[in-house]
Design a protein around this motif. Structure first.
Motif, PDB file in Angstrom:
ATOM      1  N   UNK A 136       0.850  -1.203   0.000  1.00 38.90           N
ATOM      2  CA  UNK A 136       0.000   0.000   0.000  1.00 38.90           C
ATOM      3  C   UNK A 136       0.884   1.251   0.000  1.00 38.90           C
ATOM      4  N   UNK A 137       1.957   1.175   0.781  1.00 42.10           N
ATOM      5  CA  UNK A 137       2.868   2.321   0.892  1.00 42.10           C
ATOM      6  C   UNK A 137       3.519   2.628  -0.460  1.00 42.10           C
ATOM      7  N   UNK A 138       3.885   1.586  -1.196  1.00 41.02           N
ATOM      8  CA  UNK A 138       4.495   1.807  -2.516  1.00 41.02           C
ATOM      9  C   UNK A 138       3.505   2.443  -3.489  1.00 41.02           C
ATOM     10  N   UNK A 139       2.239   2.097  -3.335  1.00 43.08           N
ATOM     11  CA  UNK A 139       1.213   2.710  -4.194  1.00 43.08           C
ATOM     12  C   UNK A 139       1.158   4.212  -3.926  1.00 43.08           C
ATOM     13  N   UNK A 151      -4.414   6.725  -7.517  1.00 42.53           N
ATOM     14  CA  UNK A 151      -4.153   5.463  -6.806  1.00 42.53           C
ATOM     15  C   UNK A 151      -5.478   4.987  -6.238  1.00 42.53           C
ATOM     16  N   UNK A 152      -5.677   3.683  -6.235  1.00 44.89           N
ATOM     17  CA  UNK A 152      -6.919   3.164  -5.652  1.00 44.89           C
ATOM     18  C   UNK A 152      -6.538   2.217  -4.519  1.00 44.89           C
ATOM     19  N   UNK A 153      -7.032   2.510  -3.311  1.00 51.81           N
ATOM     20  CA  UNK A 153      -6.639   1.718  -2.147  1.00 51.81           C
ATOM     21  C   UNK A 153      -7.867   1.249  -1.384  1.00 51.81           C
ATOM     22  N   UNK A 165      -3.837   0.879   7.763  1.00 48.75           N
ATOM     23  CA  UNK A 165      -2.656   1.430   7.094  1.00 48.75           C
ATOM     24  C   UNK A 165      -3.051   2.545   6.129  1.00 48.75           C
ATOM     25  N   UNK A 166      -4.203   2.409   5.494  1.00 46.10           N
ATOM     26  CA  UNK A 166      -4.623   3.432   4.522  1.00 46.10           C
ATOM     27  C   UNK A 166      -4.970   4.730   5.251  1.00 46.10           C
TER      28      UNK A 166
END
Ligand code: PEP
Ligand code: MN
Length: 695
Positions: A136-139, A151-153, A165-166
């Motif tokens: 997620x962090x790399x996104x 970015x889609x999370x 985390x998000x």
């Protein structure tokens, strides 16, 4: 054999023609939507019209039923079509299609995140190939570095909850929310070839897959579950290993892409399992005021008593309905919290902008993450109504906030002593009527709810046919006993858990919530996973352990009056449930034992008036068990409505004479249809408070 081949070929060609026709009709529908969209562009009306959507869905369901097609299938298809249409009109208002977009997601191809990214691109009318990143962090880093446009999370799942985390990434970085998407998470189990489930020794799954398919995994005692990094990775690992004793959990698309065989579809524990994704950009984007929007903010409150409440009051006072509140720790500030708040509103609207100004003043810190078209909103619940009244009814009123309980939930300990002398179920404790929400349905208050179905679930055909019939004739809830409290141990005892599966399937198919009786403490939890309402039968009204057990569950409970119980004892039984924390109790008068033998029981209709005076809980009437004879059911049902009941529980069977239980009191389909028509002509007084009722 030979003679058959050309026939199948012909049929398949016909099928292909039909499929082309369906796509042609969808294209035609989309063109009309575009034309309507043009008209809306020049007007000020909102894009989304909930009333119109409801009518469209009801209309196509009627056609489906007439043609013998599954109404639930048709509803699902049209929900998709409507949401696509709304998204298309919305993106048109928001400017021309964005062309080629680079979207980052976490995971590999065919993961649920990839699917959500593709869905987002399609609804934007944009093209582009989503790019997968490891974490997620790399996104987030790729977006901040300008490698991608969006970015889609994943931010929350309807069964597993928030993805912390998000929230952390939103707090740490200059990221803005410009959209949201939902995706139905439907896991399957796949292997390199078709093998029996008992031969599996290992199952690879993403951590959230292990969590969301836990019950299914428990049914495979020989297989060891292993956590794997994303939703598509396990499928490629299984394909690469080529070992038939290893299976993977993931999406059907991922299984197909790897050439795997699906061993079992839909293995997710909760059928309705969705993940909500946020679409992020490095700057906020204005959205046309006619599009229904949500706004997200991060907020920390001042060190003052009632500070959070003050902020929430600013929102509710200005008519902004809150859709989510999440609290996260404030790093480096022990025992302080940041609140992530979503509410319905658009910063492009002056009223929302003014509310945000007010919030800024009240809070210690406020960051507006953005306003974006709302895709995930709970369905508006509506009170039950009879067929005639349905057209004229307005939207449901908002529910009163639930009153705080002082009860303790400790296992067998008595609830803490209450400060007042009243019971929690007493009208004196709560002036407003309690309205119980069952899915999208409201029971109590102004509504009139009809629960109908067979005494016992007997076969797939019997329950499916009854469900369709009662739904088409205005019932709101499907009933069916699966564990039956029979006088004789030699009589039919019900189909048990298999019956529950049939009842739940019939409910899903018709879109009706289901009610069934729970007889024992050990059944309660499992029953609550399938049934929308738990029924406590007359014989168990004072089974205090059972009452306490359902009091600990978050499921509406229908509490029948005991065969020889006074109203006071009945309300005392309801108190057992409410005192454990579950306030979603509906009372049901089903007749009491008197010296009178002309009817099976003596239906005490005066209980309606007494209960409505003494308690705020809704009360419905069961004239089937109340009289025991089908010819008396309709008159008692009319009388119950006229006397102010909030609804009815009625036994209906496709061939009553053949019913395995309560044959004499079950209505035939025709009798039920006639009853529903006649009922609409009886004025109900259920909307009025007791003190306003005519005397
Ligand atoms: C029933 O509803 O099928 C039933 C058994 O009811 P009661 O508990 O009222 O007898
Ligand atoms: Mn019965």
């Amino acid at each position: 054999m030979d003679g058959q081949q050309p026939q199948i070929g012909d049929l398949r060609r016909n099928l292909d023609d039909v499929d082309t026709g369906i796509v042609g009709l969808i294209a035609q529908r989309m063109r009309l939507i575009t034309e309507i969209g043009h008209l809306k562009e020049h007007g000020t009306s909102a894009i989304q019209d909930a009333d119109r959507e409801r009518k469209v869905l009801a209309g196509v369901e009627d056609v489906a039923t007439e043609l013998g097609v599954s109404a639930s299938l048709v509803r699902r298809i049209f929900r998709e079509l409507i949401s696509e249409s709304v998204a298309q009109q919305g993106s048109r208002l928001n400017g021309p299609a964005e062309g080629q977009l680079r979207v980052a997601f976490q995971g590999s191809a065919h993961s649920f995140s990839d699917a959500a990214a593709r869905k987002h691109l399609a609804t934007q009318g944009a093209t582009g190939e989503p790019v997968g990143y490891g974490t997620l962090r790399e996104v987030a880093a790729a977006l901040l570095a300008g490698e991608v446009d969006l970015a889609i999370l994943p931010i929350e799942n309807t069964s597993a909850g928030s993805i912390n985390e998000v929230y952390g990434l939103l707090r740490e970085h200059e990221l803005f929310i410009v959209g949201e998407e939902t995706w139905k998470v439907d896991y399957c189990l796949a292997a390199v070839r078709d093998v029996p489930l008992s031969s599996l020794s290992r199952i690879l799954a993403p951590p959230e897959g292990l969590e969301q398919c836990a019950r299914f995994l428990q049914s495979l005692p020989n297989a060891v579950p292993t956590s794997y990094f994303d939703t598509a990775g396990p499928m490629s690992a299984v394909a690469a290993a080529g070992d038939p004793s290893v299976a993977a959990i993931g999406s059907v698309e991922a299984a197909e892409a790897q050439g795997l065989t699906v061993l079992r579809h839909s293995i997710t524990d909760s059928g309705d399992n969705y993940t909500r994704f946020v679409v992020l950009a490095t700057a906020a984007r204005p959205v046309d005021a006619r599009i229904a929007c949500k706004t997200s903010v991060i907020l920390s409150t001042r060190h003052e008593e009632g500070a959070l409440l003050g902020c929430l009051e600013i929102l509710s006072g200005s008519g902004h309905s809150m859709t989510k509140l999440e609290s996260r720790p404030r790093p480096g500030r022990p025992w302080e919290y940041l609140f992530f708040l979503d509410f319905e509103g658009n910063v492009a609207e002056p009223q929302t902008a003014a509310t945000l100004d007010e919030l800024r003043l009240a809070a210690q810190y406020l960051k507006v993450l953005g306003s974006y078209p709302a895709k995930a909103l709970r369905h508006q619940a509506r009170p039950g109504s009879l067929p005639d009244a349905a057209e004229t009814e307005g939207p449901a009123e908002t529910l009163e906030p639930a009153e705080t309980l002082e009860a303790v939930v400790a296992d067998q300990a008595p609830p803490a002593r209450r400060s007042g002398s009243h019971l929690l179920v007493d009208r004196a404790s709560r002036a407003a009527d309690t309205v119980v929400q069952v899915g999208d349905l409201l029971v109590g208050g102004d509504g009139f709810t009809v629960m109908a179905g067979p005494c016992s679930v007997e076969s797939p055909e019997q329950i499916a046919a009854t469900a369709k019939f009662v739904r088409d004739h205005g019932a709101h809830v499907l009933r069916g006993g699966v564990f039956k409290p029979r006088t004789s141990p030699y009589a039919f005892q019900g189909l048990g858990w298999q019956g529950l599966d049939l009842l739940v399937a019939a409910g899903r198919e018709t879109g009706l919530p289901v009610i069934t009786e729970v007889m024992a403490v050990e059944q309660a939890q499992r029953m609550a996973q399938g049934a929308d309402i738990l029924q406590i039968g007359a014989r168990n009204m004072q089974n205090f352990d059972l009452l306490r057990e359902v009091g600990k569950l978050d499921r509406p409970v229908l509490l029948k009056r005991g065969l020889s119980s006074t109203i006071e004892e009945w309300l005392g039984a309801a108190e057992y449930i409410v005192a454990q924390g579950n306030q979603q109790v509906i009372l049901c008068e089903r007749g009491i034992r008197t010296f009178e033998r002309a009817t099976r029981n003596t239906l005490d209709l005066s209980a309606i008036a007494v209960v409505r005076e003494r308690s705020h809980l809704p009360i419905i009437v069961d004239p089937s068990h109340g009289t025991g004879l089908r010819r008396y059911v309709a008159p008692m049902a009319w009388a119950a409505r006229a006397a102010g009941a909030h609804g009815l529980l009625i036994e209906v069977h496709p061939s009553p004479e053949q019913a395995l239980s309560d044959a004499a009191q079950s209505l035939s389909f025709d009798e039920f249809a006639a009853l529903m028509t006649q009922l609409a002509a009886v004025p109900g007084i259920s909307g009025r408070r007791q003190d306003q009722a005519p005397v």
